[in-house]
Design a protein around this motif. Structure first.
Motif, PDB file in Angstrom:
ATOM      1  N   ALA A 105      -2.039  -5.011   2.976  1.00  0.00           N
ATOM      2  CA  ALA A 105      -1.147  -3.513   2.199  1.00  0.00           C
ATOM      3  C   ALA A 105       0.274  -4.920   2.721  1.00  0.00           C
ATOM      4  N   THR A 106      -0.082  -6.312   2.920  1.00  0.00           N
ATOM      5  CA  THR A 106       1.279  -7.113   2.053  1.00  0.00           C
ATOM      6  C   THR A 106       1.820  -6.919   1.325  1.00  0.00           C
TER       7      THR A 106
ATOM      8  N   ALA B   6       2.927  -0.638   1.853  1.00  0.00           N
ATOM      9  CA  ALA B   6       3.161  -0.369   3.262  1.00  0.00           C
ATOM     10  C   ALA B   6       3.588   0.447   3.433  1.00  0.00           C
TER      11      ALA B   6
ATOM     12  N   TRP C 191       1.287   3.295   2.208  1.00  0.00           N
ATOM     13  CA  TRP C 191       0.745   3.876   3.726  1.00  0.00           C
ATOM     14  C   TRP C 191       0.805   4.523   4.367  1.00  0.00           C
ATOM     15  N   SER C 192       2.019   4.409   4.344  1.00  0.00           N
ATOM     16  CA  SER C 192       2.365   5.303   5.935  1.00  0.00           C
ATOM     17  C   SER C 192       2.591   6.984   5.566  1.00  0.00           C
TER      18      SER C 192
ATOM     19  N   LEU D 258      -3.772  -4.258   8.666  1.00  0.00           N
ATOM     20  CA  LEU D 258      -2.636  -4.297   8.563  1.00  0.00           C
ATOM     21  C   LEU D 258      -1.887  -2.513   8.164  1.00  0.00           C
ATOM     22  N   ILE D 259      -3.496  -2.571   7.393  1.00  0.00           N
ATOM     23  CA  ILE D 259      -3.514  -0.858   6.626  1.00  0.00           C
ATOM     24  C   ILE D 259      -3.689  -0.382   7.210  1.00  0.00           C
TER      25      ILE D 259
ATOM     26  N   ILE E 266      -1.102   0.319  10.293  1.00  0.00           N
ATOM     27  CA  ILE E 266       0.104   1.212   9.857  1.00  0.00           C
ATOM     28  C   ILE E 266      -0.040   3.108   9.381  1.00  0.00           C
TER      29      ILE E 266
END
Length: 358
Positions: free
Chosen positions: A179-180, A267, A270-271, A295-296, A299
């Motif tokens: 997700a970066t 990112a 994904w939110s 990170l995925i 989030i």
């Protein structure tokens, strides 16, 4: 470019190509036991006709759960050969045969029987093509529209949240994606290539600083390598040392593809996903990073605790092969294609998602 860096780049490009070698050779129609395979056409907004491959259990009499598979960056076919030796094809064969779901695949422009050109296609165009595939999949009479899972592999794992954001899907599953931002991913990838390739520690700081400067101009400012070279030859010279580069693109895709990928807000997307998520990562996948993948789920779980699941598959690389070490995985030595540890996690999660949504 030094002989060593040329050899490194050639090794990496060869590894990417070999990952889909069996699929590329598959020019006959697929055959799966007790599975119906149909070849169709998706006509997208500009009139381009894309080939689709749809598989489903032959004995099905009711609407089926469905998987939209969104594939990798390279311009390789998504067709599966009879006896696949590469990890991606072996993984897909297992998903097709064991998921009890209808599985939809779309050939990229210029691949298989699809019209157009993959080599000149940008990120946004490919995203729009997959979006239209999802719409057509949802409208099928044999699909339960409440049980559709988007499965993104590699770069497809970045399309997945953009397709699923604020949409009604049963779940999202990804392999080998984070997700970066694309620039962050590229920096990590280049760092991995240097370190695992044996670059002297005394050269790492300067080389990474130059690559950081180059990628900022190339991806963030949208300059071409030629423009960067003209403005700053020291920084511009980095292009010949970066993995997978050519005079008019990188990894077989145009500059615009990578620059548009940098602008994508993964990112943020994904939110906005309102469905369970499975993020899978291979322990020796140097194409992506552990932190970018977790990170995925961070989030997703920040919005809805427990909705995101992360799983790391021991000793596995990006291409569903297992190796004794990270350096062996980088060198593509002493490895064995074995998608089963990842496939078993995928199938267990899919079964839970499909039963929950029914």
């Amino acid at each position: 470019m030094t002989c060593k860096s040329k050899a490194l780049s050639a090794l990496i490009i060869a590894a990417v190509s070999l990952a889909h070698a069996d699929s590329m050779a598959a020019d006959s129609r697929e055959s799966h036991p007790d599975i119906d395979t149909s070849y169709g056409t998706l006509t997208v907004r500009d009139g381009t006709k894309l080939q689709t491959i749809v598989t489903k259990p032959a004995a099905a009499t009711r609407r089926l759960p469905a998987i939209l598979f969104v594939q990798w960056l390279s311009c390789d076919t998504i067709a599966i050969s009879d006896n696949p030796r590469d990890g991606w094809s072996a993984m897909l064969k297992n998903v097709v045969r064991r998921s009890n779901a209808l599985v939809w695949r779309t050939e990229k422009r210029g691949v298989g029987q699809s019209e157009g050109s993959c080599a000149t296609m940008d990120y946004d165009t490919e995203l729009a093509d997959h979006r239209e595939a999802l719409e057509q999949l949802r409208s099928r009479d044999d699909v339960d529209s409440n049980r559709i899972v988007i499965f993104g592999g590699s770069i497809g794992g970045t399309y997945a949240p953009l397709l699923a954001a604020d949409e009604r899907v049963a779940g999202v599953m990804i392999w080998g994606a984070g997700a970066t931002t694309w620039a962050e991913r590229m920096m990590k990838f280049e760092r991995n290539a240097l370190e695992l390739g044996g670059a002297p520690a005394s050269q790492l700081a300067r080389e990474m600083t130059l690559r950081l400067q180059f990628l900022e101009r190339y991806l963030v400012r949208g300059e071409t390598p030629a423009q960067i070279m003209k403005a700053d030859p020291d920084v511009g010279a980095v292009w010949s040392r970066i993995v997978g580069t050519s005079a008019d693109g990188q990894y077989g895709r145009p500059f615009a593809f990578h620059q548009q990928a940098q602008k994508a807000d993964w990112a943020g997307a994904w939110s906005k996903v309102n469905a369970p998520v499975l993020a899978l990562y291979g322990e020796y996948d140097w194409f992506e990073s552990h932190d970018a993948t977790t990170l995925i789920t961070r989030i997703v779980n920040a919005k809805s605790p427990g909705r995101g699941t992360f799983a790391e598959i021991p000793r596995m690389n990006h291409h569903f092969a297992q190796f004794p070490s990270a350096t062996a995985a980088f060198a593509e030595k002493e490895g064995q294609v074995n998608p089963e540890p990842a496939v078993s996690v995928m199938l267990a999660w899919l079964a839970k998602i499909f039963s929950r949504a029914s």
